[in-house]
Scaffold this motif. Structure first.
Motif, PDB file in Angstrom:
ATOM      1  N   LYS A  77       3.296   3.217   2.752  1.00  8.42           N
ATOM      2  CA  LYS A  77       3.167   2.151   4.385  1.00  8.42           C
ATOM      3  C   LYS A  77       4.239   1.544   3.690  1.00  8.42           C
ATOM      4  O   LYS A  77       4.672   1.578   2.526  1.00  8.42           O
ATOM      5  N   ARG A  95       6.554   6.165   1.613  1.00 13.96           N
ATOM      6  CA  ARG A  95       6.280   7.605   2.029  1.00 13.96           C
ATOM      7  C   ARG A  95       5.688   8.588   1.053  1.00 13.96           C
ATOM      8  O   ARG A  95       4.627   9.070   1.583  1.00 13.96           O
ATOM      9  N   GLU A 145       0.803  -1.460  -0.072  1.00 18.30           N
ATOM     10  CA  GLU A 145      -0.121  -0.031  -0.231  1.00 18.30           C
ATOM     11  C   GLU A 145       0.459   1.683  -0.134  1.00 18.30           C
ATOM     12  O   GLU A 145       2.043   1.254   0.285  1.00 18.30           O
TER      13      GLU A 145
END
Length: 352
Positions: free
Chosen positions: A14, A49, A11
């Motif tokens: 994350k 990030r 994702e």
């Protein structure tokens, strides 16, 4: 169906995660590589990030891919049209995928392949497509180079850090003459190679710039002639070293506002600024903003030709390859040390 361990970006926003995936099957022109080592890159952390939809990564690719674009290993098997490799032969994988048919591929500029280009970046193994942080990876035969019986582990960090630095520096190295000055900004995983390539392939004097004293000490070990702290006095110090002459070639591995402005401030007429750093910076160029006839280029990736040349330098023992190795279960720890700047050399994951 046989499965393998891997490490994925599941994702946006994350950290990567351990997972399982099917063992890939090589097509007729492909090679199945048993991965031995994977170098970690700060661009991986930038992907962790990234917010959904943000540039440059999350706006052009979907999560769910296996990470790792600095990959080396040994040949496991191959497709029907591959006949020049043997099982167990050490190989390295180009970090750029290409179609082989577009205008740029025909010119040997695979890093600009129009088929794999997305916005300002390329979609490739470990960045949008399944990469090397796994037990096996499939790669087209023409996107890998054999290093014979040499240890493939030592080549992993060269497959981005080494060849990207080489490509960025070779944009100006052929123009450097005795008496010239070159600047390397950012003495991390790429900057270490930048110093070596300029010293090895030119007679220019090298000025290393960084904000950490230990990295400036490292630059001296690598052959830098001068070191300058990256602060408000950096321009004045560089101009003092060059006796007001300015810089003939400069490579900026940081690519933030401060370093790009410094580059524009110290380049001399006919000088060249190469910026592979993806720090998100920008600079205003124009009359009285940069020396006339100086050139500025954003440098992306590398070509297969450049990969072969860097591998040859490594085979001949002409490159210092510093790395800090981590076991498979230490991937999170390795990324943390990378992000905090606590590594002694490139972080390399030993896969098996």
């Amino acid at each position: 169906m046989a499965t393998m361990k891997c490490f994925k970006l599941q994702e946006w926003g994350k950290p990567g995660a351990y997972a399982e995936a099917p063992v890939p099957t090589p097509g007729s022109n492909d090679v199945l590589v048993r991965v031995k080592a994977v170098g970690l890159c700060l661009s991986d952390v930038h992907m962790f990030r990234s917010e959904p939809g943000s540039d440059p990564f999350a706006s052009v690719m979907d999560p769910g891919f296996i990470l790792g674009h600095e990959t080396s290993g040994v040949v496991e098997s191959w497709g029907a049209n591959v006949s020049d490799l043997r099982k167990g032969e050490s190989v390295v994988l180009h970090h750029v995928q290409h179609c082989g048919r577009c205008e740029f591929c025909e010119r040997g500029l695979e890093m600009h392949c129009t088929f794999f280009k997305r916005g300002d970046i390329m979609v490739t193994r470990g960045s949008g497509l399944d990469g090397g942080l796994a037990e096996f990876v499939v790669v087209p035969r023409d996107e890998l180079v054999s290093v014979g019986d040499d240890d493939p582990v030592r080549y992993a960090p060269l497959m981005d850090a080494g060849i990207t630095a080489y490509s960025a520096c070779m944009k100006f190295i052929p123009r450097l003459r005795p008496g010239d000055f070159a600047v390397v900004i950012g003495i991390g995983g790429l900057g270490a190679y930048g110093i070596q390539f300029i010293k090895m392939m030119s007679a220019a004097r090298v000025i290393a710039v960084d904000n950490l004293d230990q990295r400036l000490d490292y630059a001296k070990e690598l052959g830098a002639d001068f070191v300058v702290k990256s602060d408000k006095d950096a321009k004045a110090k560089i101009m003092e070293i060059t006796k007001g002459r300015g810089i003939d070639g400069l490579v900026d591995f940081a690519g933030v506002n401060q370093t790009m402005q410094l580059a524009a401030d110290v380049v001399r007429p006919r000088g060249f600024i190469s910026v592979p750093g993806m720090g998100g910076g920008s600079v205003t160029l124009g009359w009285n903003k940069m020396a006339t006839t100086a050139e500025f280029a954003l440098s992306l990736g590398s070509s297969r030709k450049e990969m072969r040349e860097v591998c040859q330098l490594a085979l001949e023992g002409r490159l210092r390859i510093d790395m800090e190795t981590f076991n498979w279960d230490q991937i999170h720890e390795a990324y943390e040390k990378l992000e905090k700047g606590q590594l002694s050399g490139r972080a390399v994951i030993l896969v098996q």
